[in-house]
Motif scaffolding. Sequence first.
Motif, PDB file in Angstrom:
ATOM      1  N   VAL A  18      31.512  89.882  87.616  1.00  0.00           N
ATOM      2  CA  VAL A  18      31.452  91.143  89.013  1.00  0.00           C
ATOM      3  C   VAL A  18      32.158  91.519  89.077  1.00  0.00           C
ATOM      4  O   VAL A  18      33.248  90.926  89.348  1.00  0.00           O
ATOM      5  N   ARG A  19      32.195  92.897  89.293  1.00  0.00           N
ATOM      6  CA  ARG A  19      33.376  93.978  90.265  1.00  0.00           C
ATOM      7  C   ARG A  19      34.257  93.389  91.175  1.00  0.00           C
ATOM      8  O   ARG A  19      34.533  93.398  91.391  1.00  0.00           O
ATOM      9  N   TYR A  20      33.089  92.890  92.184  1.00  0.00           N
ATOM     10  CA  TYR A  20      33.774  93.265  93.835  1.00  0.00           C
ATOM     11  C   TYR A  20      32.828  91.969  93.515  1.00  0.00           C
ATOM     12  O   TYR A  20      31.863  91.472  93.777  1.00  0.00           O
ATOM     13  N   ALA A  21      33.759  90.917  95.083  1.00  0.00           N
ATOM     14  CA  ALA A  21      33.760  89.573  95.595  1.00  0.00           C
ATOM     15  C   ALA A  21      31.617  90.082  96.648  1.00  0.00           C
ATOM     16  O   ALA A  21      31.303  89.260  96.839  1.00  0.00           O
ATOM     17  N   ALA A  22      32.048  91.419  96.856  1.00  0.00           N
ATOM     18  CA  ALA A  22      31.074  91.048  98.333  1.00  0.00           C
ATOM     19  C   ALA A  22      29.782  91.973  97.395  1.00  0.00           C
ATOM     20  O   ALA A  22      28.396  91.532  97.930  1.00  0.00           O
ATOM     21  N   ASP A  23      29.864  92.424  96.028  1.00  0.00           N
ATOM     22  CA  ASP A  23      28.633  91.823  95.381  1.00  0.00           C
ATOM     23  C   ASP A  23      27.780  90.717  94.791  1.00  0.00           C
ATOM     24  O   ASP A  23      26.951  90.690  94.755  1.00  0.00           O
ATOM     25  N   ILE A  24      28.613  89.450  95.159  1.00  0.00           N
ATOM     26  CA  ILE A  24      27.919  87.798  95.468  1.00  0.00           C
ATOM     27  C   ILE A  24      27.457  87.752  96.552  1.00  0.00           C
ATOM     28  O   ILE A  24      27.959  87.046  97.406  1.00  0.00           O
ATOM     29  N   ASP A  25      26.412  87.968  96.717  1.00  0.00           N
ATOM     30  CA  ASP A  25      25.533  87.135  97.787  1.00  0.00           C
ATOM     31  C   ASP A  25      23.988  86.841  97.122  1.00  0.00           C
ATOM     32  O   ASP A  25      23.629  86.466  96.145  1.00  0.00           O
ATOM     33  N   ASP A  26      23.447  85.812  98.205  1.00  0.00           N
ATOM     34  CA  ASP A  26      21.915  85.498  97.889  1.00  0.00           C
ATOM     35  C   ASP A  26      20.992  86.596  97.287  1.00  0.00           C
ATOM     36  O   ASP A  26      20.661  85.517  96.455  1.00  0.00           O
ATOM     37  N   LEU A  27      21.015  87.382  97.947  1.00  0.00           N
ATOM     38  CA  LEU A  27      20.319  88.413  96.999  1.00  0.00           C
ATOM     39  C   LEU A  27      20.713  88.513  94.880  1.00  0.00           C
ATOM     40  O   LEU A  27      19.488  88.719  94.622  1.00  0.00           O
ATOM     41  N   TYR A  28      21.383  88.521  94.709  1.00  0.00           N
ATOM     42  CA  TYR A  28      22.255  88.712  93.611  1.00  0.00           C
ATOM     43  C   TYR A  28      22.022  87.651  92.518  1.00  0.00           C
ATOM     44  O   TYR A  28      20.921  87.526  92.159  1.00  0.00           O
ATOM     45  N   ILE A  29      22.051  86.050  93.885  1.00  0.00           N
ATOM     46  CA  ILE A  29      20.770  84.748  92.586  1.00  0.00           C
ATOM     47  C   ILE A  29      19.569  85.024  93.187  1.00  0.00           C
ATOM     48  O   ILE A  29      19.348  84.178  91.826  1.00  0.00           O
ATOM     49  N   ARG A  30      19.069  85.553  93.337  1.00  0.00           N
ATOM     50  CA  ARG A  30      18.124  86.029  93.771  1.00  0.00           C
ATOM     51  C   ARG A  30      17.263  86.761  92.065  1.00  0.00           C
ATOM     52  O   ARG A  30      16.287  86.633  92.361  1.00  0.00           O
ATOM     53  N   SER A  31      18.037  87.868  91.963  1.00  0.00           N
ATOM     54  CA  SER A  31      17.793  88.447  91.156  1.00  0.00           C
ATOM     55  C   SER A  31      18.120  88.172  89.717  1.00  0.00           C
ATOM     56  O   SER A  31      16.800  88.751  88.702  1.00  0.00           O
ATOM     57  N   ILE A  32      18.826  87.333  89.600  1.00  0.00           N
ATOM     58  CA  ILE A  32      18.627  86.397  88.200  1.00  0.00           C
ATOM     59  C   ILE A  32      17.784  85.587  88.083  1.00  0.00           C
ATOM     60  O   ILE A  32      16.948  85.104  87.447  1.00  0.00           O
ATOM     61  N   GLU A  33      17.377  84.609  88.735  1.00  0.00           N
ATOM     62  CA  GLU A  33      16.055  83.368  89.079  1.00  0.00           C
ATOM     63  C   GLU A  33      15.110  84.509  89.267  1.00  0.00           C
ATOM     64  O   GLU A  33      14.003  83.835  88.051  1.00  0.00           O
ATOM     65  N   GLY A  34      14.417  86.043  89.061  1.00  0.00           N
ATOM     66  CA  GLY A  34      13.616  87.028  88.876  1.00  0.00           C
ATOM     67  C   GLY A  34      13.501  87.102  88.063  1.00  0.00           C
ATOM     68  O   GLY A  34      12.454  87.160  87.731  1.00  0.00           O
ATOM     69  N   ILE A  35      14.999  87.134  87.181  1.00  0.00           N
ATOM     70  CA  ILE A  35      14.723  87.766  85.680  1.00  0.00           C
ATOM     71  C   ILE A  35      14.259  86.644  85.100  1.00  0.00           C
ATOM     72  O   ILE A  35      13.737  86.731  83.958  1.00  0.00           O
ATOM     73  N   ILE A  36      15.041  85.377  85.042  1.00  0.00           N
ATOM     74  CA  ILE A  36      14.686  84.115  84.102  1.00  0.00           C
ATOM     75  C   ILE A  36      13.164  83.698  84.634  1.00  0.00           C
ATOM     76  O   ILE A  36      12.204  83.375  83.926  1.00  0.00           O
ATOM     77  N   ASN A  37      12.035  83.917  85.916  1.00  0.00           N
ATOM     78  CA  ASN A  37      11.369  83.585  86.096  1.00  0.00           C
ATOM     79  C   ASN A  37       9.847  84.694  85.431  1.00  0.00           C
ATOM     80  O   ASN A  37       9.131  84.259  85.334  1.00  0.00           O
ATOM     81  N   LYS A  38      10.086  85.960  85.643  1.00  0.00           N
ATOM     82  CA  LYS A  38       9.506  87.253  85.125  1.00  0.00           C
ATOM     83  C   LYS A  38       8.961  86.929  83.857  1.00  0.00           C
ATOM     84  O   LYS A  38       8.197  87.149  83.055  1.00  0.00           O
TER      85      LYS A  38
END
Length: 127
Positions: free
Chosen positions: A49-69
């Motif tokens: 990812v471009r910046y450290a600030a981009d890595i947060d719980d929301l980012y992880i949950r969005s990956i989880e959501g994509i997989i589960n969808k």
Amino acid sequence: MDDINRLESYNRRNIAIISPREPGKTTMPFVRRSYFKFKASGARTLALVRYAADIDDLYIRSIEGIINKFTDDNVTLDYRMGPSRVTSVYINKKLFMAIIPMNAPTERFKKLVMPFWAIHYDEFIAN
């Protein structure tokens, strides 16, 4: 992107897909290249990812959501965030992916001594 197999074939080392904003560019790598490969063989993904600030719980949950969808697996991602927000993401206590910010100190990259099946870099911005 109708037939990604034309790009992912024998003796092709690098794949880059650059296109206008449209659905599917994030979904395909996380589900098809990363998750299905992990599920079949335990292969890991390195996500940049471009910046450290981009890595947060929301980012992880969005990956989880994509997989589960797009699967019926009902995956829950667990993660550990280390120095410089370098993050290890786990499925059932097995390492699924490492997420590294591009603005992390270089020694964080040099410490990665594990094989990765795929490297995923989303949101390439050409200035």
